[in-house]
Design a protein around this motif. Structure first.
Motif, mmCIF file in Angstrom:
data_model
loop_
_atom_site.group_PDB
_atom_site.id
_atom_site.type_symbol
_atom_site.label_atom_id
_atom_site.label_comp_id
_atom_site.label_asym_id
_atom_site.label_seq_id
_atom_site.Cartn_x
_atom_site.Cartn_y
_atom_site.Cartn_z
ATOM 1 N N GLY A 1 3.583 4.571 -34.133
ATOM 2 C CA GLY A 1 2.843 5.551 -33.352
ATOM 3 C C GLY A 1 1.950 4.859 -32.349
ATOM 4 O O GLY A 1 2.375 3.962 -31.612
ATOM 5 N N PHE A 2 0.667 5.242 -32.349
ATOM 6 C CA PHE A 2 -0.262 4.712 -31.348
ATOM 7 C C PHE A 2 -1.072 3.526 -31.836
ATOM 8 O O PHE A 2 -1.812 2.937 -31.061
ATOM 9 C CB PHE A 2 -1.244 5.816 -30.925
ATOM 10 C CG PHE A 2 -0.589 7.009 -30.302
ATOM 11 C CD1 PHE A 2 -0.059 6.938 -29.034
ATOM 12 C CD2 PHE A 2 -0.498 8.204 -30.987
ATOM 13 C CE1 PHE A 2 0.551 8.032 -28.453
ATOM 14 C CE2 PHE A 2 0.102 9.310 -30.414
ATOM 15 C CZ PHE A 2 0.637 9.227 -29.143
ATOM 16 N N PRO B 1 -4.248 12.483 -30.086
ATOM 17 C CA PRO B 1 -2.785 12.461 -29.980
ATOM 18 C C PRO B 1 -2.250 13.863 -29.674
ATOM 19 O O PRO B 1 -2.693 14.851 -30.259
ATOM 20 C CB PRO B 1 -2.338 11.988 -31.358
ATOM 21 C CG PRO B 1 -3.545 11.388 -31.995
ATOM 22 C CD PRO B 1 -4.709 12.124 -31.425
ATOM 23 N N SER C 1 1.580 16.080 -28.470
ATOM 24 C CA SER C 1 3.032 16.033 -28.308
ATOM 25 C C SER C 1 3.487 17.313 -27.627
ATOM 26 O O SER C 1 2.815 18.352 -27.717
ATOM 27 C CB SER C 1 3.734 15.857 -29.655
ATOM 28 O OG SER C 1 3.472 16.946 -30.510
ATOM 29 N N HIS D 1 5.278 12.000 -26.970
ATOM 30 C CA HIS D 1 3.922 11.805 -27.473
ATOM 31 C C HIS D 1 3.022 11.211 -26.384
ATOM 32 O O HIS D 1 3.495 10.506 -25.487
ATOM 33 C CB HIS D 1 3.917 10.878 -28.674
ATOM 34 C CG HIS D 1 4.647 11.424 -29.863
ATOM 35 N ND1 HIS D 1 4.934 10.659 -30.968
ATOM 36 C CD2 HIS D 1 5.152 12.657 -30.117
ATOM 37 C CE1 HIS D 1 5.586 11.398 -31.856
ATOM 38 N NE2 HIS D 1 5.740 12.607 -31.356
ATOM 39 N N ARG E 1 8.276 4.179 -31.999
ATOM 40 C CA ARG E 1 8.997 5.284 -32.640
ATOM 41 C C ARG E 1 10.412 4.881 -33.071
ATOM 42 O O ARG E 1 11.269 5.728 -33.272
ATOM 43 C CB ARG E 1 9.060 6.494 -31.702
ATOM 44 C CG ARG E 1 7.704 7.147 -31.451
ATOM 45 C CD ARG E 1 7.795 8.310 -30.496
ATOM 46 N NE ARG E 1 8.636 9.391 -31.005
ATOM 47 C CZ ARG E 1 8.887 10.505 -30.303
ATOM 48 N NH1 ARG E 1 8.360 10.665 -29.094
ATOM 49 N NH2 ARG E 1 9.655 11.452 -30.819
#
Length: 616
Positions: A286-287, A364, A366, A376, A432
């Motif tokens: 993810g981030f 976050p 999406s 995202h 991802r």
């Protein structure tokens, strides 16, 4: 407002009236561009054999080599005048086994500097040094459009090829990431064959004979980052065998690599503990990143420190880890992390003005792209505000990269001014898994451009964002996507675009860029133009600017070798021919990244005027 110091402007052209500064525009309340440009970065760490001191690069007005003692916090400058270098490409300085010298790269040469002080000595035309005992180095030499590893004696610096016997192995490719065994007899390295640009294999060379064998290798599979255990019996490396980068451990002479760690995350930057029982590594999904420990025998993963962005872990003698760290609220610094998870700040060189400024933490988000794919991003919401905010969409560079939990002073500056900021991880981003990362192979400027348009559509659904006042800004591949988004959008979602050293014509750029840009950031994803000409044309917005309505700010460094300045010249010539509105500036001192304070501040002041004016 004072003009930035040290600014040297090359070309400056306006297709239309130069963007004026709005009389009602004010500086943001807490942030200044000069302070952002002065924020230092300690990076590219290596540890001395006694594990008592580090060599590192400190980016400030230069990118000089320093030594640092974690126990005493003593920081000593070893070189002066080394030009600023981009942290994402610079090599790591390394301390000799006897602790007397540091080898480092600069301007295409390997240099030596005494750790006790003294003038540096230019050794050999090469880069990426690794010590092979106190008197020899393994270095990278570029010849015939390939990178080769060579051995050089520091007393007689005439390089000799490392690899001299390769029965049955492909030689056409690049030898990189040399790791010398603790006994100095063998060198593990990554080989990237030219015939398969998505392949990386771990090879092993005997230093005395040059006999080389392949430990790993399969079509379309990437292995990288080899590192030796302290006893020299095992090699750890990162491997993208499936969806995620995993850590493997192999004992040379055995037939298989054993999976040391796996999971729904990428694992990278392995570093052995002094006792060889575990590895420090960075886990990314993810981030965010986590700093983790990996059991070398069983592969169990233990979280050592969570969140933010971590890099270059090295072990001290007492079993702690020194590591680079930053997050959305923390400028770059060095931290010490103990096996128990205690975190200490070692070196935090950011100016007081930056440390005191309030940082907005993004949320976050999406949303579906135009084809339904989930995309995202990180959305910064400006504090306060009596009316809906204008917004900027920011696609990152790369494209094999992501926008994560790292410090971004320029985003904070514009958010402090009242702009919303949506940092976008379009298809092709990391974080991802491999399948998502490969979605823009053969499809540059099409699906990922639609992700940018979908970001604008998402912003329009937010009641606190003014959907009629949107701009798109990017650098490198992000600049290319920004141009695609305003060239190939009949709905004209964006009122302005900023293109910072990006491509406009993929075909002509293929003939102009450096090797890494053309091969490893281009042809490995798009194929050869002779076989995929249609994809190159579809992905080149230079051919579709007739319907452009958004004004464009174009900026480039005249020393850029990754995306040649001719790309911006070609774009501006077409904008001029079509009578479009644009601004164009070049910086003679800058390459791929505006690193010096003067050009950096000048550019972002132009961006500020440009956005303030066109998003009225």
């Amino acid at each position: 407002m004072p003009e930035p110091l040290g600014i040297w402007i090359g070309k400056e052209e306006y297709g239309g009236v130069p963007t004026p500064r709005r009389p009602d525009a004010a500086d943001p309340p807490h942030w200044r561009l000069e302070a952002i440009a002065a924020t230092e970065r300690a990076r590219s760490l290596s540890i001395a054999p006694d594990r008592g001191s580090l060599a590192l690069i400190l980016d400030r007005e230069t990118s000089d080599v320093w030594s640092f003692e974690p126990a005493s916090r003593q920081l000593t400058r070893l070189t002066t005048g080394r030009d600023l270098q981009p942290y994402w490409e610079d090599t790591t300085p390394v301390i000799s086994p006897d602790g007397a010298l540091v080898a480092y790269g600069d301007h295409g040469w390997v240099w030596l500097v005494p750790t006790a002080g003294g003038p540096p000595r230019r050794l050999v035309e090469a880069g990426s040094p690794a010590w092979a005992g106190p008197e020899r180095l393994v270095v990278g030499v570029d010849r015939d459009d390939c990178s080769r590893l060579a051995i050089v004696d520091i007393a007689d610096p005439w390089p000799q090829p490392l690899v001299r016997s390769v029965p049955g192995l492909d030689r056409r490719g690049d030898e990189v990431e040399a790791a010398v065994s603790p006994d100095g007899r063998r060198v593990a390295f990554t080989f990237r064959p030219r015939g398969d640009l998505n392949r990386g294999e771990i090879r092993l060379a005997e230093l005395a004979t040059g006999e080389t064998t392949a430990l790993t290798g399969a079509p379309g599979v990437r292995d990288a980052e080899p590192c030796w255990s302290p006893d020299g019996r095992r090699l750890a490396f990162a491997a993208q065998r499936g969806e995620w980068w995993q850590l493997h451990v192999v004992e040379p002479g055995t037939s298989e690599a054993l999976v040391a760690a796996a999971g729904a995350a990428d694992l990278s930057s392995p570093a052995w503990s002094p006792d060889g029982t575990c590895l420090a590594a960075v886990r990314s999904a993810g981030f965010q990143d986590d700093l983790v420990l990996v059991d070398a025998a069983g592969g169990d993963v233990t979280e050592l420190a969570r969140g933010g962005t971590w890099g270059s872990p090295v072990w001290t003698a007492d079993g702690a880890v020194v590591v680079e760290y930053e997050d959305q609220g923390t400028p770059p610094e060095l931290r010490l992390v103990t096996p128990a998870g205690k975190i200490e700040e070692l070196l935090a060189p950011a100016p007081a003005a930056i440390r005191a400024a309030p940082h907005v933490r993004p949320e976050p988000v999406s949303f579906p792209s135009l084809d339904g794919l989930e995309i995202h991003g990180l959305l910064f919401r400006p504090p306060g505000g009596e009316r809906p905010a204008p917004a900027v969409v920011y696609p990152h560079g790369g494209p094999i990269e992501l926008y994560g939990d790292y410090w971004d002073g320029h985003a904070q500056y514009f958010v402090d001014k009242g702009y919303a900021w949506l940092a976008l991880n379009f298809r092709g981003s990391t974080g991802r898994g491999r399948s998502f990362q490969y979605l823009n192979h053969g499809d540059w400027g099409v699906g990922d451009k639609d992700d940018c348009l979908a970001a604008a559509d998402f912003l329009r659904t937010l009641d606190w964002v003014d959907g009629d006042r949107l701009a798109i800004l990017g650098a490198s591949y992000g600049s290319y996507l920004a141009l695609c988004a305003v060239a190939d959008d009949p709905e004209h979602r964006f009122r302005a675009a900023v293109c910072k050293y990006g491509e406009a014509n993929l075909l002509s750029s293929w003939t102009q860029g450096d090797r890494d840009g053309v091969l490893y950031a281009g042809m490995n994803m798009m194929g050869h133009p002779s076989e995929n000409r249609g994809a190159y044309l579809r992905g080149s917005p230079i051919h579709r600017l007739a319907g452009l309505t958004a004004p464009i700010l174009v900026a480039t460094g005249e020393l850029d070798e990754r995306v040649h300045p001719k790309q911006s010249e070609e774009l501006v010539a077409e904008l001029r021919r079509l009578g479009k509105t644009f601004e164009y500036v070049t910086y003679p001192t800058e390459a791929h990244g505006f690193l010096r304070a003067g050009p950096q501040v000048d550019f972002y002041r132009r961006v500020e005027r440009f956005l303030d004016w066109h998003l009225l």
